[in-house]
Design a protein around this motif. Structure first.
Motif, mmCIF file in Angstrom:
data_model
loop_
_atom_site.group_PDB
_atom_site.id
_atom_site.type_symbol
_atom_site.label_atom_id
_atom_site.label_comp_id
_atom_site.label_asym_id
_atom_site.label_seq_id
_atom_site.Cartn_x
_atom_site.Cartn_y
_atom_site.Cartn_z
ATOM 1 N N GLU A 244 -125.819 -43.681 20.943
ATOM 2 C CA GLU A 244 -125.563 -43.593 19.727
ATOM 3 C C GLU A 244 -126.653 -43.198 18.851
ATOM 4 O OE1 GLU A 244 -123.472 -46.453 17.380
ATOM 5 O OE2 GLU A 244 -121.635 -45.836 18.723
ATOM 6 N N SER B 78 -129.434 -42.017 16.979
ATOM 7 C CA SER B 78 -130.079 -40.993 16.677
ATOM 8 C C SER B 78 -131.721 -40.451 16.218
ATOM 9 C CB SER B 78 -130.217 -41.011 15.191
ATOM 10 O OG SER B 78 -130.088 -40.005 14.245
ATOM 11 N N GLY C 167 -133.363 -39.855 13.201
ATOM 12 C CA GLY C 167 -133.709 -40.784 12.193
ATOM 13 C C GLY C 167 -134.148 -42.233 12.767
ATOM 14 N N PHE D 278 -137.258 -50.767 10.055
ATOM 15 C CA PHE D 278 -137.584 -50.028 11.255
ATOM 16 C C PHE D 278 -138.368 -51.665 12.480
ATOM 17 C CE2 PHE D 278 -135.626 -46.722 9.757
ATOM 18 C CZ PHE D 278 -135.240 -45.865 10.947
ATOM 19 N N PRO E 158 -129.838 -48.612 10.629
ATOM 20 C CA PRO E 158 -131.508 -47.831 9.826
ATOM 21 C C PRO E 158 -131.762 -46.138 10.068
ATOM 22 C CG PRO E 158 -132.056 -49.983 10.138
ATOM 23 C CD PRO E 158 -130.972 -49.819 11.147
ATOM 24 N N SER E 159 -130.755 -46.236 11.044
ATOM 25 C CA SER E 159 -131.107 -44.217 10.945
ATOM 26 C C SER E 159 -130.450 -43.283 10.101
ATOM 27 C CB SER E 159 -131.026 -43.910 13.430
ATOM 28 O OG SER E 159 -129.736 -44.449 13.013
ATOM 29 N N ALA E 160 -129.469 -43.992 10.140
ATOM 30 C CA ALA E 160 -128.272 -43.590 9.019
ATOM 31 C C ALA E 160 -129.352 -43.568 7.340
ATOM 32 C CB ALA E 160 -127.004 -43.912 8.945
ATOM 33 N N ILE E 161 -130.323 -44.046 7.598
ATOM 34 C CA ILE E 161 -130.565 -44.572 5.398
ATOM 35 C C ILE E 161 -130.552 -42.602 4.463
ATOM 36 C CG2 ILE E 161 -132.311 -44.704 4.195
ATOM 37 C CD1 ILE E 161 -132.369 -47.255 5.743
ATOM 38 N N PRO E 162 -131.428 -42.085 5.761
ATOM 39 C CA PRO E 162 -131.415 -40.147 5.742
ATOM 40 C C PRO E 162 -130.515 -39.450 4.955
ATOM 41 C CG PRO E 162 -132.817 -40.352 7.616
ATOM 42 C CD PRO E 162 -132.250 -41.784 7.328
ATOM 43 N N LYS E 163 -129.277 -40.262 5.497
ATOM 44 C CA LYS E 163 -127.578 -39.787 5.097
ATOM 45 C C LYS E 163 -127.336 -40.297 4.062
ATOM 46 C CE LYS E 163 -125.860 -38.748 9.383
ATOM 47 N NZ LYS E 163 -124.545 -39.015 10.769
ATOM 48 N N ASP F 186 -124.451 -38.396 15.890
ATOM 49 C CA ASP F 186 -122.760 -38.238 16.290
ATOM 50 C C ASP F 186 -123.595 -36.843 16.305
ATOM 51 O OD1 ASP F 186 -123.790 -37.575 13.526
ATOM 52 O OD2 ASP F 186 -121.796 -38.417 12.634
ATOM 53 N N ASP G 82 -129.012 -35.934 15.247
ATOM 54 C CA ASP G 82 -128.754 -36.938 14.916
ATOM 55 C C ASP G 82 -127.591 -37.844 15.992
ATOM 56 O OD1 ASP G 82 -127.676 -38.364 12.734
ATOM 57 O OD2 ASP G 82 -127.196 -37.877 11.617
#
Lengths: 318, 416
Positions: free
Chosen positions: A167, A169, A172, B395, B231-236, A152, A150
């Motif tokens: 940073e 991901s 992601g 994306f 956008p890469s944090a969307i799964p979280k 982080d 990820d």
């Protein structure tokens, strides 16, 4: 000339009639089928029955909650001509397959060759390398992978310590997410390695000695002795890994929360099939996808067998 | 004493005598609470036996479909307004109007707006036992430290966007003003009803393509301005509540179902990333129009249930009995029965989080700041599709117009 045959003393008195022999044979057959019946029942009810049902459903519109309606080959046509996600899932799966399967073989063979040189503590190394194969496909490892890759995650923290701060991901981002799953698969090279190790042990040492006496170096011995004699094992491992890659599901499901994301970048064929069947309840279409997968796996296996005629060397061949 | 319908069926879910099965979703903790309610019910109805089937949410929904296909539905079924229509329209649920009219299931203490969440085409198929309403929750410490004026319940979406931009300027590195809400069906529903449109019109979408395009565009701009998580944090955002950016303290504000606010607050406190989550209503272009959209969890009766009387008695007990309310602790949404709410608020053993949820809910209902919407069959597929399409847009894999067209095309295919 009469041939004297030694018989047990009572042999003449226990001769059975043809009818009795037939009865005995029937009895033996019956016993055989009885012993076989658990497997037969399992095969019919768990494998053959559902397969036949899914073949029928693949020609229907079946939402599970309502009765199936016959639609002929519509599902198959839709799959091939109207569904871009089918092609995406195929592309993702094939990319995963053609990258991870060779990498697994290379890593497994490389380490097996090293371990085959008689290193001290071989059993410990063998166990350590095999361990990821046991736990690699588990939910826990898939979750761990998320924490590793990820933005982080551990990887970026490690990169930061050597001045490569990012940073990004890896898991992601659609550009890199699939590669993290390829790495996860490659990390599970242990099972293939154990098989390679067993194969390497079967190669007679005198062949290497003869080759060395003829002036062959290590590389030459590997190409001319090891690879040909190991080719049946390589074929077996490749075949098993190809089939397994087509069936990959768990890791993508956990890592992407079942979505195949980000942006369908980890949409394995099986995950897409699952989505259509169990999220959209489009079970007829999911059945068609299932039969599509069967055809793909069968075609790949047939292709590998055809190739094996030219590339695999069996010791008894002339 | 429960009257027994003497038509025990042969299917798995059908009851024999006074024995029925209650299938529901939830954690082991919820299962314990349900068992406590069942014990209380058993004490009141000697001879009645309730068996349980429990699974986590996604397994439950999958299992429900498979059981329905095999004719093995339990008598009492955990149900949700988002997928009730799917089963009701397939004829798998029993209409409950006769039971509510006869008083076998007393619904007099459930507001009609809430009851409506269990209706499909005007027929009551589910008795709502817990509600969830999506509102805006914010990390009060982060908002205060940013120097921005705290959000209010009368914000328009323009006000909200301006607030986010202002807040972002004062937030520490690594913290974004908000999450990406474009992928959330309930937040989109708020956006649509806030604009005076209907999310669904029968088995079709009730709004135009331009509204969805504006929605996508709004979030693209906010992301481009650095106001949202990447956008890469969307799964979280789609995983467990505890791991969302708002709960982890890496986003300052986000929409949540009311019951999730307390969980978020607990995680923040444990990580020392904030002490309180405050809440305001969802933004709406017109102050007089509520964009707080209501959903409900509840219990339905399967169409082939062989012991309707016992099942109805159980639902009635679950919904109306004060002891049952105390035992269940409003575990699956805010309890819908207003008397049960009073009992929970008044009892010293009720967890503070539950009291807070009920109080927040009460404030919204008293202000009539709620909107009820109905959900057609096929909604789960559309929900997944919304998230997938926005991800592709975020994306750069698809244009906004292409995504909007694809969403409407999917809706046409899966709804109804």
């Amino acid at each position: 000339m009469a041939v004297a045959i030694d018989r047990p003393p009572d042999a003449g008195t226990t001769r059975t009639s043809p009818a009795a022999r037939r009865g005995s044979a029937r009895h033996e057959n019956l016993s055989g089928y009885l012993f076989l019946s658990p497997w037969l029942i399992g095969f019919v009810t768990i494998v053959a029955g559902p397969m036949a049902a899914s073949l029928y459903f693949s020609f229907t519109h079946y939402s599970v909650l309502r009765s199936p309606k016959w639609t002929g080959v519509d599902n198959y046509l839709r799959m091939l001509t109207e569904d871009p996600r089918f092609w995406t899932s195929l592309e993702v799966t094939l990319t995963y397959l053609v990258t991870s399967v060779p990498l697994v073989q290379v890593f497994a063979l490389f380490l097996a060759a090293i371990l085959n040189r008689g290193v001290r503590g071989l059993t410990v190394y063998r166990a350590v390398f095999y361990l990821p194969s046991l736990i690699g496909g588990s939910v826990a490892i898939a979750i761990l992978w998320r924490y590793l890759f990820d933005g982080d995650g551990l990887l970026n923290n490690m990169l930061a310590t050597v001045g490569l701060s990012t940073e990004h991901s890896w898991i992601g981002s659609p550009e890199t997410s699939l590669w993290t799953l390829v790495i996860l698969n490659v990390w599970q090279f242990g099972a293939a390695m154990i098989i390679y190790l067993a194969g390497l042990r079967q190669i007679p040492a005198e062949l290497y000695e003869s080759a060395a006496m003829d002036g062959a170096g290590a590389a030459r011995r590997f190409w001319s002795v090891t690879l040909p004699l190991l080719s049946p094992v390589i074929f077996f491992n490749v075949l098993m890994n190809v089939v397994s890659a087509f069936q990959a599901f768990n890791t993508a499901y956990i890592v992407s929360n079942g979505t195949g994301g980000p942006a369908d970048s980890t949409l394995f064929y099986t995950l897409y099939l699952y989505q259509r069947g169990f999220l959209d309840f489009d079970m007829g279409y999911a059945s068609a996808l299932g039969w599509g997968l069967l055809v793909l796996v069968a075609a790949s296996a047939a292709g590998l067998f055809a190739l094996s005629r030219h590339l695999v060397f069996y010791g008894d061949e002339r | 004493m429960v009257a027994v319908a003497g038509c025990g069926g042969t299917r798995q879910g059908a009851a024999h005598g006074n024995s029925i099965t209650y299938a529901f979703w939830g954690s082991p903790s919820r299962a314990k609470k349900v068992n406590a309610v069942i014990e209380l019910f058993g004490a009141r109805h000697p001879g009645a036996r309730i068996r349980t089937q429990v699974a986590d949410y996604s397994s439950y929904v999958e299992g429900l479909t498979v059981r329905a296909a095999g004719g093995g539905l339990a008598c009492a079924l955990g149900m949700q307004s988002t997928f009730c229509a799917q089963y009701a329209e397939a004829g798998l649920l029993r209409p409950l109007d006769d039971l509510t009219e006869s008083g076998q299931i007393d619904v007099s203490n459930i507001p009609d707006d809430v009851l409506a969440a269990g209706r499909v085409d005007g027929v009551q198929y589910m008795i709502p036992t817990g509600t969830f309403v999506r509102i805006l929750g914010y990390n009060a410490d982060l908002v205060a430290s940013s120097g921005a004026t705290a959000p209010t319940s009368d914000m328009t979406w323009d006000n909200y966007a301006a607030f986010l931009r202002e807040m972002q300027r004062g937030l520490p590195d690594g913290v974004r003003a908000t999450e990406i809400e474009a992928t959330n069906m309930f937040t989109l529903t708020s956006w649509v009803v806030g604009h005076g449109e209907r999310m669904f019109d029968g088995d079709r979408l009730g709004f135009g393509k331009s509204l969805l395009a504006e929605w996508f565009q709004l979030w693209l701009e906010l992301t481009s301005d650095g106001v949202t998580v990447p956008p890469s944090a969307i799964p979280k955002q789609t995983g467990s509540v505890e791991l969302t950016p708002l709960a982890q303290g890496t986003a300052a504000i986000g929409t949540r179902d009311i019951p999730h606010l307390h969980v978020t607050e607990q995680v923040l406190a444990a990580n020392e990333r904030g002490t309180a989550i405050s809440e305001v209503s969802m933004p709406s272009p017109e102050v007089s129009r509520s964009a707080n959209v209501l959903g409900a969890n509840g219990i339905a009766i399967s169409a082939d249930c062989g012991d309707v009387a016992t099942t109805a008695a159980f639902i009635d007990f679950f919904t109306n009995n004060a002891e049952a309310a105390l035992a269940f602790k409003s575990d699956n949404g805010i309890v819908t029965n207003v008397h049960a709410q009073d009992v929970l608020i008044g009892d010293s053993k009720t967890p503070q989080g539950v009291k807070r949820n009920v109080t927040t809910w009460r404030a919204l209902t008293e202000a009539r700041d709620l909107t009820t919407t109905t959900y057609p069959a096929g909604l789960p597929s559309l929900t997944t599709e919304l998230a997938r399409l926005y991800e592709r847009v975020a994306f750069d894999r698809m244009s906004v117009d292409e995504a909007v067209d694809a969403f409407f095309s999917t809706a046409e295919h899966v709804l109804g």
